[in-house]
Design an enzyme around this catalytic site. Sequence first.
Site, short mmCIF file in Angstrom:
data_model
loop_
_atom_site.label_atom_id
_atom_site.label_comp_id
_atom_site.label_asym_id
_atom_site.label_seq_id
_atom_site.Cartn_x
_atom_site.Cartn_y
_atom_site.Cartn_z
N HIS B 459 -7.62 -6.35 1.14
CA HIS B 459 -7.48 -7.61 2.05
C HIS B 459 -7.84 -8.65 1.10
CE1 HIS B 459 -8.27 -10.76 4.69
NE2 HIS B 459 -7.23 -10.56 5.09
N ARG B 621 9.55 -16.57 5.49
CA ARG B 621 9.61 -15.17 6.22
C ARG B 621 9.20 -15.40 7.70
NH1 ARG B 621 5.84 -10.53 4.50
NH2 ARG B 621 4.37 -11.72 5.21
N ASP B 777 4.86 -2.98 1.14
CA ASP B 777 5.20 -2.20 2.29
C ASP B 777 5.90 -0.97 1.92
OD1 ASP B 777 3.43 -3.81 3.91
OD2 ASP B 777 5.13 -4.48 5.41
N CYS B 840 9.37 -9.82 -3.47
CA CYS B 840 8.21 -10.77 -3.29
C CYS B 840 6.86 -9.78 -2.97
CB CYS B 840 8.47 -11.54 -2.20
SG CYS B 840 8.90 -10.56 -0.59
#
Lengths: 884, 884
Positions: B459, B621, B777, B840
Amino acid sequence: MSSTAAATKWVYDFAEGSRDMRELLGGKGANVAEMVRVLGPERVPAGFTITTAACVAYMAAGDEPAELAGQVAEALARLERVAGKRLGDADDPLLVSVRSGARQSMPGMLDTVLNLGLNDRSVGGLAQRTDNERFAWDSYRRFVQMFGNVARSIPGEVYEQEIAARKRERGVRLDTELETADLRALAERFQALFAEHTGEPFPQDPGEQLRQAIRAVFDSWLGQRAADYRRINRIPDEWGTAVNVQQMVFGNKGDRSGSGVAFSRDELTGAPQPSGDFLANAQGEDVVSGVRNTQDIGTLATLMPEAHGELMTVLTTLERHYHDMQDVEFTIEEGRLYMLQTRNAKRPAQAAVRFAVDAVAEGLLDRSAALETIDCDRLDALLHPTFDPAAEFSVLATGVSASPGAAKGEIVFTAVDAVQAAEQGRETILVRPFTEADDVAGFHAARGILTSEGGKASHAALVARGMGRPCVVGASELEVDLEARVVRVGDRELAEGTLIAIDGSSGVVTLDDVALVEARVSEHFQTVLEWSDQLRRLGVRANADTPEDAAKARELGAEGVGLCRTEHMFMAADRVPKMRAMILADSEHERRDALAELLPLQQEDFEGLFEAMGERPVTIRLLDPPLHEFLPAESELIGAIEVARVENSEQLAELEHTLERVHALAETNPMLGTRGCRLGVLWPEIYEMQVEAIARATQAVRERSGPVPHVEVMIPLVDYERELELMRELVERVASGQGLDAGVDYTVGTMIELPRACFVANLIARHADFFSFGTNDLTQTALGFSRDDVESKFLATYLERRIVDRSPFETIDEPGVGWLVRLAAWVGREARPDLKLGICGEHGGDPDSVAFFHRAGLDYVSCSPYRVPIARVAAAQAAIAHRS
Amino acid sequence: MSSTAAATKWVYDFAEGSRDMRELLGGKGANVAEMVRVLGPERVPAGFTITTAACVAYMAAGDEPAELAGQVAEALARLERVAGKRLGDADDPLLVSVRSGARQSMPGMLDTVLNLGLNDRSVGGLAQRTDNERFAWDSYRRFVQMFGNVARSIPGEVYEQEIAARKRERGVRLDTELETADLRALAERFQALFAEHTGEPFPQDPGEQLRQAIRAVFDSWLGQRAADYRRINRIPDEWGTAVNVQQMVFGNKGDRSGSGVAFSRDELTGAPQPSGDFLANAQGEDVVSGVRNTQDIGTLATLMPEAHGELMTVLTTLERHYHDMQDVEFTIEEGRLYMLQTRNAKRPAQAAVRFAVDAVAEGLLDRSAALETIDCDRLDALLHPTFDPAAEFSVLATGVSASPGAAKGEIVFTAVDAVQAAEQGRETILVRPFTEADDVAGFHAARGILTSEGGKASHAALVARGMGRPCVVGASELEVDLEARVVRVGDRELAEGTLIAIDGSSGVVTLDDVALVEARVSEHFQTVLEWSDQLRRLGVRANADTPEDAAKARELGAEGVGLCRTEHMFMAADRVPKMRAMILADSEHERRDALAELLPLQQEDFEGLFEAMGERPVTIRLLDPPLHEFLPAESELIGAIEVARVENSEQLAELEHTLERVHALAETNPMLGTRGCRLGVLWPEIYEMQVEAIARATQAVRERSGPVPHVEVMIPLVDYERELELMRELVERVASGQGLDAGVDYTVGTMIELPRACFVANLIARHADFFSFGTNDLTQTALGFSRDDVESKFLATYLERRIVDRSPFETIDEPGVGWLVRLAAWVGREARPDLKLGICGEHGGDPDSVAFFHRAGLDYVSCSPYRVPIARVAAAQAAIAHRS
């Protein structure tokens, strides 16, 4: 026959159709037409069908096709000729029914109008002709009511209120007590209501009535109720419905008239005697509505022997013609038998199995065809105890049917309590908001599991299905308060110890002491299973972790163990402390010491499993879950630490150390974290212990009893070729140290359960003797769906919004997961033609998924023991379907 | 030339090779051969190369190929003829070096033996011929030592101890203070050591010496050190190394001798003046070892003007020949210049950029070729402040370089403290074990971020890179004790407020007050970027959530915003309470009220972004992360509830309600849970608010300033066609309510970030104007790797065990994730040829990944603003490489 040869033919007389025209004429239209062909036109009231294509055109254009009106008029003219009556005739009116009929049966979903053709004038003609004024006015009243409701959406209550008011006024209770004048008044009132609601007079022109009724049927296809039904039953919106216009016949014309439904064999048992219900002097809707008590079809033999004899002949004829058990509707009008509908009968599992066996014995069907008549999804009911079908009870709550079978017992809230109760011989139901790994001991001890949260793929559901324990999950009416140790349902509070019963096949929960009926594989079912074994190509194995599971699996016909989850062995009460010691070890040395203590236990597990399976293959998956699953939960530890601190307990340091380790092992997304072969790469000593235990168990059983299974060592969660290469080296090194030879005593393979692995399956296959598709995890990763979260959080909304039509954890997602399976099978076999391919996810016991695995060319499926018989039949059906 | 024409040729004289034979002769062998061709044989000491193929054969068979010895002997004979000396000659011995030389440079990884050919007899000849007994015995001593160490693995310490003992005995400090007798004694002692360790006498036969030395080089290829190097640098094990046998020349023969290294241009700046280091009367190893202080190459012009002139000519010749900046090694033996090696120079970013521009100006290279000389991975250094290269400092700890740039400030432990300090004008470094969503405000306020845990994809790393904040993660020597508010490093404790400095480009942490050097896009870099823009096909956009990010992105050349993460807007301090109110709402009505308060803030965000981007496209988004990310952590809440209970606070009920909601929203695997478009399906009002804010912002900016971006509304985490269909309906409905037209004012597309979506991309494309691959992802799901867990838990072991060669979150995993991208691009465009395709994920700023995206036919990449220049150059390089 159409007047405009070039135009589309939208309308077919019954005599023109056949059962092969189901797509165009709908199920009902095609079957009525077929009955005309098989039984002769005199046995079926005449009529015609407006095609589904007309409905599709109507949906597309928002209006009927131009030629439709003309074609309907022509068909009506032909019908009038055959009937010898005219629609709207003041003296002897032709009355017709207008009914929907989609390609696939959608019971009760679409609209119907009866007695169409009546108006203020023809009602008199009907009264005169039938010599029954009350009948005529009741028919007219019903028509006006039904037409307003169906064709113009006037709410049913509006009419019901009028009838109720009239009954109050007349001081009567039943509709049948109303007199002709009442019915006449109601018919008039209903026409006035029609005008009020629509701003138009009630149509007196029967042609107009017919046009509006046809539109109403088309519109009903688009209604919410039908749309919901289609979603649940996966019927495409695009099909549309046909409309059947048929001459009315009347079962309510006196004692030589009647209506009924019949099955060509016993509807519950499948025994070769027709069954059914009958009502003299009644119309079909009276039979269905349950207003009057029906009589058994057998009584018809006494009341109207001739009609009964004809009906029996018709049933035999239809069954032989359709090669399947039939479910018919009939009406007897003044002694004359009319067949209104026939279709293949829906039947419970017991009847399905019986029919299949008898049909072969009678020469009605060959074995393949007989197997195809069985609905696999229903077979589950034959394998588990159920509530006595005769029992009456009141439903406390309804949840998701997570694992089939019925059970009852005292409410307990913890695994510990369940275990204690079992030791005292008490039967319990473990009731929890949801379950976790810690609760698994309670699954063994309890008779059933009930949770207020979760779906079909929740932990509780998965573990319960794996163990064959009845389970209801997501019974959201229940509020399980673990602290207060009560269950709240509305205002009620159920204490610990309250008797509760669940039916995992239906999801029902009750407080009544319902009798349970034990299941056994009947002789007929056994025959069906044997035929299935002869016809199927797919092997069927079971997922089994214990000798008990394995014995059950063999009993139910499993040809081997496709998945033994070694971690479940560590969940047992005597193992957990040793497992924790291993995880808490601060050095490899300490870890090896702890593992050395686990080794004999693990060896014992494998010996039991091997002895249970004889020479059948056994696939053993090395440790898969993240290690923190074996440690206590963080919140639990924090609490224990607080207590230990206050009490100045010696355990404080150990507890704090455990908490530290829990934090160190904690992961944001454990499903995607340190698990599977990643454990073996990080801590090879764990896998080494497991392989040593396998090898020792093999040697011990070989010495003791001779035959040993062919062991398949399975490495989970492989992404990279190199992972499997390393783990295979480890397995071969340890096994050869114990005197076992790769390829002879055992083989080594991998789970394919990650999308990446499917793309590089050709590389992975270089180091694999077999692949076993882990479709649970493959579904989780391919769809980005956490099994633990999806069903409880958003699957319901997804079903509602028609994004999915069922859980992808139940039936394999062919477009995504299915393609990954095909891909891996393809390139895996390209690299290694003799690669053995199996699947060991939950999907292995789902008939639709089994069919897919057959088509995809897999060698076997593996499922929980209780699903094995279903998989055997499903595999045979797949082979039959794919062959033809 | 080989005596056995049919046999494989394992040995090539330098004169036979060329630079095109790098695969066979290795880099060094090919370059030496090339120098012979370009500079003539007199400029390069003669010798021959044993091929990499011989090494491969040696590895396969465990022994040299049969013909090798004979071929070496023949080559040696030729060498002796050219040199006019014989190996082992007692009067005037030929001495050779034996050096490895792989296809690709592996500095320091493989073994070298110098002075081979000396023995007890020839050492005398060398002394006589050179008139330097000390030199001869020192050479011999070195050879015996090196040979024992390299060829027979006798540990280096063994020799060092002997030398140290001798120095003690003689009372001297430096090696150079030892006298001839000492060196002679050492040479003898070393021979005795050799016999002790190997059980064999030290080989006096130079032929045997040569055979063993060649084997030693082959063996060094298989050693652990070289294997590790290959893993890190992705060099295949199968390549093997060549062996170069070359006549020794001596730079230590007096004042007219010397050795040095030189670059054809300034090695640091790239300016067109040669640079380098030189040592008079010294051998090459003295220059490299740093024992003596070297002199600048310029001094050579004074000391040996002729040799200097020759060297300058050679450098120019080689640069023109190789069309690239050269890095050479040379020796001057009694005034005569010998070139020992040349290769394309490794160079820092500044020099690379300068060389590329100058080379084009000089006509040395065209623009494409000039761009190809730039190593994109190094350009990062040009875009961030760094530690002053001249500064000296001591390293406190080293971690993972997570986000480039250097920063210094006071240690703070919480986001709140960082924000407070910033308000007071103090500069801080936020130091934490790891970071979470709550800490993001602190990222803005602090100058840099330092964590003791996590990897490049943690993170902290992701957010810091996104913001362009310097960041070092996984500095595991640090123990961050948040409770005690100290950092422990070994025995040291650093309190809050201590000055600390980090360099996110190198991962270094120091307590010294190092000077920082600001970055700016130099004129040369600007030129390189402009050329890149002319040559690339891929568009380059930036991921930007704020007007500041967007402005920075434009400054660095972004052509649009490829990803605006709307959730980051809700993390700001003034938004979080409103966001929480929305999440805690008990009904849709309450939720809508809370959303209504967020609407103007969100609109304001978009207005700022639109104004910053002018008419460039902006992809927005809609909300993606699970809602619980906006709520406080469970443990924090439990603590607050305890306090509130004790204090009888009014907030208790609210806190308990929040905790309930936290529990309800908690998920086992949030990454695979209720996020992305699943939020939009469950709570459409959230997306409706966002679309309304976009539409209003568009109208407001249009009215205020005229030009507005082309807005691309992006729906995240789509699995099913129907999800996008529903969300598109929502967007169009709300937007048209605000007067915006689909296709004109905005388009609608989707993230492709789940494997399933790739398989059904043709269906999804029906409802999408664009796809943007979310490769973060997609990597998580395709590989089953949780970004938050993988790097911290097992990636290090995976690298070590050679399962992966770098993090798949850094460079795209082509075999898995890459194929999913190709598949989706292919079938997506099949369904819709004008579909716009972008990416992206983090990979958008990684040069290797950019090359893949170019080949896969994507339209653009989007990356964090500070990676934009790198992506521009990488895209150009990809276009150049793919064209040729």
